[in-house]
Design a protein around this motif. Sequence first.
Motif, PDB file in Angstrom:
ATOM      1  N   PRO A  11       1.684  -3.797  -0.877  1.00  0.00           N
ATOM      2  CA  PRO A  11       2.357  -4.954  -1.478  1.00  0.00           C
ATOM      3  C   PRO A  11       1.415  -5.814  -2.303  1.00  0.00           C
ATOM      4  O   PRO A  11       1.828  -6.432  -3.277  1.00  0.00           O
ATOM      5  N   ASN A  12       0.145  -5.809  -1.954  1.00  0.00           N
ATOM      6  CA  ASN A  12      -0.798  -6.591  -2.728  1.00  0.00           C
ATOM      7  C   ASN A  12      -1.177  -5.926  -4.038  1.00  0.00           C
ATOM      8  O   ASN A  12      -1.867  -6.501  -4.858  1.00  0.00           O
TER       9      ASN A  12
ATOM     10  N   GLU B  22       0.364  -3.436   4.294  1.00  0.00           N
ATOM     11  CA  GLU B  22      -0.586  -4.519   4.037  1.00  0.00           C
ATOM     12  C   GLU B  22      -1.216  -4.388   2.653  1.00  0.00           C
ATOM     13  O   GLU B  22      -1.316  -5.356   1.918  1.00  0.00           O
ATOM     14  N   VAL B  23      -1.652  -3.163   2.333  1.00  0.00           N
ATOM     15  CA  VAL B  23      -2.382  -2.988   1.079  1.00  0.00           C
ATOM     16  C   VAL B  23      -1.426  -2.882  -0.109  1.00  0.00           C
ATOM     17  O   VAL B  23      -1.552  -3.596  -1.095  1.00  0.00           O
TER      18      VAL B  23
END
Lengths: 272, 318, 326, 524, 303
Positions: free
Chosen positions: A180-181, A177-178
């Motif tokens: 890739p951002n 979740e974190v």
Amino acid sequence: MNFKTKLGLGIVAFFTIIAVIGEWVAPYDPSEMGDDLLSPPSGAHWFGTTMTGQDIFSQVLVGTRGVMVVGLVCGVLATFLSILVGVTAGFLGGAADEALSMLSNVFLVIPALPLIIIVASMLPSADTVLIAAVISLTAWAWGARVLRAQTMSLRRRDFVEAARASGERTWRIIVFEVLPNLTAVIASGFVGTVIFAVMLQITLSFVGVVSLSTWNWGTILFWAQSNQALGQGAWWWFVPAGLCIALLGTALALINFGIDEYANPRLRKVRA
Amino acid sequence: MSPVLEIRDLSVDYGSLRAVHNVSLSLRAGEVLGLAGESGSGKSTLAYAATRLLQPPGRVPSGEVLFKGQDLLTLTEKQLQVLRWNEIAIVFQGAMNALNPVISVGTQIDDVLRTHRPAMTRQERAARGRELLSLVGIPVDRLTAYPHQLSGGMRQRVMIAMALALEPEIVIMDEPTTALDVVVQRQILGQMMRLRETLGFSIVFITHDISLLVEFSDRIAIMYGGRVVEEAPAAEIYRAAKHPYSQGLLGSFPALRGPRRELRGIPGSPPDLRSMPAGCPFHPRCPHAMDVCGERMPSLDSVEVRRRVACWLEEAHV
Amino acid sequence: MTFLLRRGLFYLITLWAAITANFLLPRLLPGDPVQAMITKLGGRLNSDAMASLYILFGLDEKKSLWEQYVDYWGTLLRGDLGLSFTFFPTPVADVLSQSLPWTLGLVGVTTVIAFLLGTLMGVYAGWKRGSWMDTLIPVTTFLSSIPYFWLGLIAISVFSVTFPLFPASGGYAAGLVPEFSWEFAGSVLEHAVLPGITIVVSSVAGWILGMRNMMVTVTAEDYVLVARAKGLSQRRIMFAYAARNAVLPSISGFALSLGFIVGGALLVEMVFSYPGLGYVLFQGIGAKDYPLMQGVFLVITLAVLVANLLADVGYLLLDPRTRREG
Amino acid sequence: ATKASGVLTVGMPNGPLTENHNPFLPTSAAGSLGYRYVIYEPLAFVNNTRPAQDPVPWLATKWDWADNYRKVTFTIRENVKWSDGKPLTAADVAFSYEILKKWPALNNRDSLKVETAAATPDGKVEVTFASPQFVNRNKVISAMIVPQHVWSTVADPTTYTNPNPVGTGPYQVKSFTSQTVTVTRRAEYWQELPKVPEIQYTSYNDNTAQTTALASGASQWSYVFIPDYQKLYVDKDPKNHKLWFPAGLGIHGLWLNTTVAPFDNAALRSAMSDVIDREAIFVRGEARLFPKLESPTGMPLPAGESFLAPEYKSARFEVNVDKAKQKLTAAGFTLDGGVLRAPGGKPVTIELTNPSGWSDYLTVLDIIKGDLKKIGIEATVRTQTADAWTTDFANGAFQGSLRWTNTGATPYEMYQNIMDGAEIKPIGQTAAVNFGRYNNPEATAALAEYANAADDATRAKSLAVLQKIMVEQVPMIPTSAGPIGAEYSTKSWVGWPSEEDPYGPPQATLPNALQIVMKLKPAA
Amino acid sequence: MNEVVLEAEGLVKTYKRVRAVQDVSLVLRRGRVTALVGESGSGKSTVAKLLARLVEPTEGEILLDGRKVRRVREYRRKVQMVFQDPFASLNPIHTIRYHLTRPLKIHKRQETPEELMERVQLPADFLSRYPHELSGGQRQRVAIARALAAHPEVLLADEPVSMLDVSIRLGVLNLLLDLKERLKLAVLYITHDIASARYFADETFVMYGGQIVEGGDSESVTQQPAHPYTQLLIESAPDPERSVVALDAPAEEAAAVSAGCQFAARCPKVQARCWIDAPPRSDVGAGHWAACWLYVETAGAAA
Ligand SMILES: Nc1ncnc2c1ncn2[C@@H]1O[C@H](COP(=O)(O)OP(=O)(O)OP(=O)(O)O)[C@@H](O)[C@H]1O
Ligand SMILES: Nc1ncnc2c1ncn2[C@@H]1O[C@H](COP(=O)(O)OP(=O)(O)OP(=O)(O)O)[C@@H](O)[C@H]1O
Ligand SMILES: [Mg+2]
Ligand SMILES: [Mg+2]
Ligand code: NI
């Protein structure tokens, strides 16, 4: 993708190809001393020869690999370390954060040059990959700082909370979740590290603290410099390698541009 | 009464996508014009375009925006600079981000005064700043506060105070109260209305909240798919909306008072601006759709005095 | 209060770890000062001298690493950095105080200039995105991608050999003695021009790029739009609204790079024979000069930590959001 | 940079300096730049480029060796005054020897083994030694003389920075900065004052900067390796830019680890020496700056001319691949398909190592690599950091490596450095000499005999033995002579030593610097 | 009476010096929608996050099916949350399919993402889209589908509709109602829109200053508000039927009261004791209570 990015990618691709095939297409053995001493570019020696009659074109071709390998290995390793430390610290917060921040601060202050000399001296044959590994050791801390700050701003975002609420495990949240951002930050950090590593490797070769056994652009410049090519008017000795470095650096910066525009929707020309 | 702001056949494109289609609207002095409609129907875009604040890739391919007879779209940046805030002030949707996080709200108000009222002394400006804050019910000592030190509601109110700083002719408010609870919302809007009475400015009020709109505005324009589909005095829209979309909207909100009534809603989903249906954009969802609706766009014609509807049902009456 | 205490403790532990690393690193280097000295002087020093040199440097009695570590802390806490081997018997503190002003002067001033210039250019480039300024960026990037020594050598060959406009080496003219006089100041300036310009040229691109990207991001923020709607002047919007926010990351980068100033600029100092800490450290490494290396590392460590603190504080001052009230 | 007229500018590529005028320390500015030698004078000057020449008396007018070089008596020059006005006394001279004994750390220049030093009642000075000092005799008489009245009050002369140097020499320190030290001529001197009123010693950070300074004339005198001195230096001012690189009694050579097979085989070493192209090394590797080494005895010429054994008087190195092959075959090596195999059948390979930055050595290694190929030896060149190499080399952890030897007034230092079995250290321990661990009792005995001999005949005999071992056993493969050279400009000053007038080595950092300055005259 | 699923007892949450939630007790029952309305900043979202166990309570405990659940995963299987902002709660870099597959995998459900999409009335071909390719209403439905994937017993919906226009809003709310009916979900519905609470919630609680000040079935809370704050809230709600009436000037933010009733500073009917002691709950109708001193005597008299 805009023109600048394409240009950057094109140049990097070109050098990558040279890195792979350089050894085979080089017309001469780069170390072999010929009879044309310090001769300007000619049909036989496209980039001229050194004071001991070595073919500079072949040196540039063969030397590309060392540069690209260091850049790549370093980019990957340092990026990995900075993610590991920075993202973990930023995400977990608290005591883990303090400890990891401390670690990266210590590495931030450890001077790179002696560390590299030490490791290069302790190992019997300081080959390219090892040098790359050592450079990465000194290069990750800055990235970790940036990533930590960025992660801290992400970890309270709703979609992270939402993932937690739906029962995801912490490591999965960090990785899927974190992370890739953070792509834009990581990618530009990667490119930055590659430039840094290439420059450092060349500087190290130039200053003469690492092995000159293998050819890279830095070693070419080292020989040019220690034979004072500039003073002798032998521009062909240092211009090709210097230009290659500058080109590679520029290409990477251009890609950096592109990554920014790709990952930051606000920078895109037209929204999808 | 002549309009202070007249929008004529205004269109706005984002790249190849047309977000606002030939919109014509007029705002009379001292009037509150409500703007409602589907999310993404182009309300904010219209407000930006009319004030020349459209950000790239937004572009105005055609139309005019006449402010006291002057076409805003042809003015130079310098000429505009004088008009801005002096004559037209705007409160943005999501005022949360509309304040510069690193300078105090006092300075941000002061900035406006310093630029447009160079004659004012420092003391006068400070006094005006305090006056404005108390107007919207914020303790005057908050002048030195930074935006993050204020709650969302307070920030919204600072924006409104700032909009009134120069006593402009027109105030555009784009969903100014979405983030607030109803108590605060009512207090702020009430204050605006009172000020309008004394100062006589006109308001363009954009919101999703139909009850609020009906309660506070004089006239309402309903937008759908980038077009104004109906325009009428507020009370009449509430009593007897003519466009099926307007009727749908009014049938969708729950009322707090009175008997519980059935909520009808609007079937189907909002149109995709990239592939708008031919003819009337609403026809795929319209309960009264006729063949002609899928073929041609009805024009926004006056059906009565001060009432315009773009619907073939109404065309048929004429 | 507890926050301050915790920060303080954090910095203390970091300092301890860094100093310990600084102590260990030099000693992990192969060789010893005497051998390094013999090697460095080549045939000019016979190997008979070795025994004497061991005595000279006080290395004739073998001490365990732990004893050395304890001694090191002992002297350090007394504010004593020991005697340099390279410049024996000059105290390390003297070596540092001799070269630090030059480093701070040249690298410090050029870092500030490069930051200001780059940031300003970045502000314009970001504000006028897509204008000619954007094509300037690849050009500056190209300049900064040129290996520094190359740039320096070419600058020397063009501006001091072919067209002898500026001196090729040194911090001031050979005959002068540092003093407060116009002649000396002029000479220092004259000698700083080439190294200074090359440093700025090679480092300005980073600042431009960073600032430009932040500007582009910030320019799209609502408050910049609001500032435009307010009819403020372009300058006011550009600086007080856009740049004021966009500069925050650059500021913290700048604070950190201030910390690295004291490390000097090895290549500059080599190419231009400029007096400074970078070359001193390089010499110290070559000579296995443990006390000198430790001294330089200590200065760097302290500077980076102070810069870190500065970055924190700077952020606190410039970004009111990070201030904690109550 | 413009220079005031009447200034002699000396440059060295030594990096920044700290204010330290202690003449005993190689780390002081005085030691590093060499201005200690124009402030402090020796008893006599020795010409290392012609070691057989008689030393030139300076502060001593006469010296007499006795007791088989165990004792020397100096007659001190009269009327010499220190720069603070006090007269030079025998006590000062005795003190200058005593201090070396008392503070071994100061005895790093010549490592004199002084036993006693005392002024005699008749104003002479007697210095005694435990062992014969024949091989060290030139060092003994060229010790620097310092004033007792200053140094006896210094608590610890090893950490003394000597802020106001008091010497007998014609110059005194005028100003110090971290890049330049200026010395000026004193008002009076025990002989005629030199013509040079002021000398500026400037330190550059690297060779390139020093070369640029030489080329532009900013430096008039320096010692730096210039890769193509013709183009980079001489051509800039052919009339005035001169250089002279005479040989001393030290050499450079390829050291082999003689404890490792097959390099413990003398025939192999000899064959390797036979194929090495010393002309190429001279021209390409050392840029004609290191004099060519011609005698297979390793003796540099003409410095060592007088020491050559009769049988080697005219012997010269020459590349001879066939002879090398014969030697190898005779020793049981086989050469087939371009691969040399040791008697056991193992192919002979060698790894040549040197520090990364040493570009001349690395070029030489490359030349050697090519040469060895001719007799089927596969050589690889590996670079290390200078530190790693220093350690490995001293510990014997190498196969082949280029390094210099010690230099002295006789070939003794050189040979002792190469093959002294008495100083041998096992592999893994730090050696100061005999890095190749060459163990030959005959050589060890000959060295000892030479050092302690009481007469010239014995010395000649033992030296002949050493030369024979060098030629036949090749404990180390000599490649070039070690130069004591310098670049200098005749634009402002003339009177420099040269091949035509070889009165001393031309370096500014050797004691002879004063001798040279004394001889300089303004150019017409 | 529907059975209790989730029970919160005396929840307190303190951030540094802000007491975001003070002593909140709440019960969610199967097949019922409970609305939470109130001032902005009164702690509604915090209550939701406490119940979702995204935030650790400073005090108080949460019982699921009558017991304390230690293992977070087990808890999450039964209690799911829909976030306030559909633009922020979906990860922009993952497809809709990813968002829906994950909870199915985590909680080992046999369903397919297609079935989930059907449940929230979205076409299955949206699965391969990214969040930014969906409208706000569609995203909110995806968020709900994701919460439903775990087959929860409790759904915590934090202002699920405030960003949407009325017609889309209605669609989302109807979907929630439908799920409540069909799956017998317990739903916590947090909103600023009191009118929608009236229509969609069975019970409504009103929060002020970190406390619940009134509660009861929605119709009576919205039609006969008892607490002065609730009265103010209802009074303030927009009403198309009236034209703008005279209004108070905006009130200045009141400082938090350390003891006593939080609303005292703004209350038109404030009494002396309101400043001193916190008011207890008093019944003001069938299943309808308010925490206000106004009702203490009447309650006492009735008892
Ligand atoms: N920068 C942009 N690039 C492309 N399309 C855009 C851009 N900004 C807005 N749009 C599109 O233009 C249309 C109108 O947007 P606008 O913001 O005016 O809607 P709105 O009526 O204000 O909606 P809401 O009620 O949600 O605020 C939307 O479909 C939106 O997706
Ligand atoms: N992480 C946090 N740190 C500090 N204070 C917080 C935090 N989260 C919430 N608060 C504070 O707790 C109080 C309650 O916040 P909460 O978000 O629960 O309110 P809310 O009722 O959901 O408001 P809204 O209607 O505006 O969403 C507020 O004063 C808020 O400032
Ligand atoms: Mg909008
Ligand atoms: Mg909330
Ligand atoms: Ni000068």
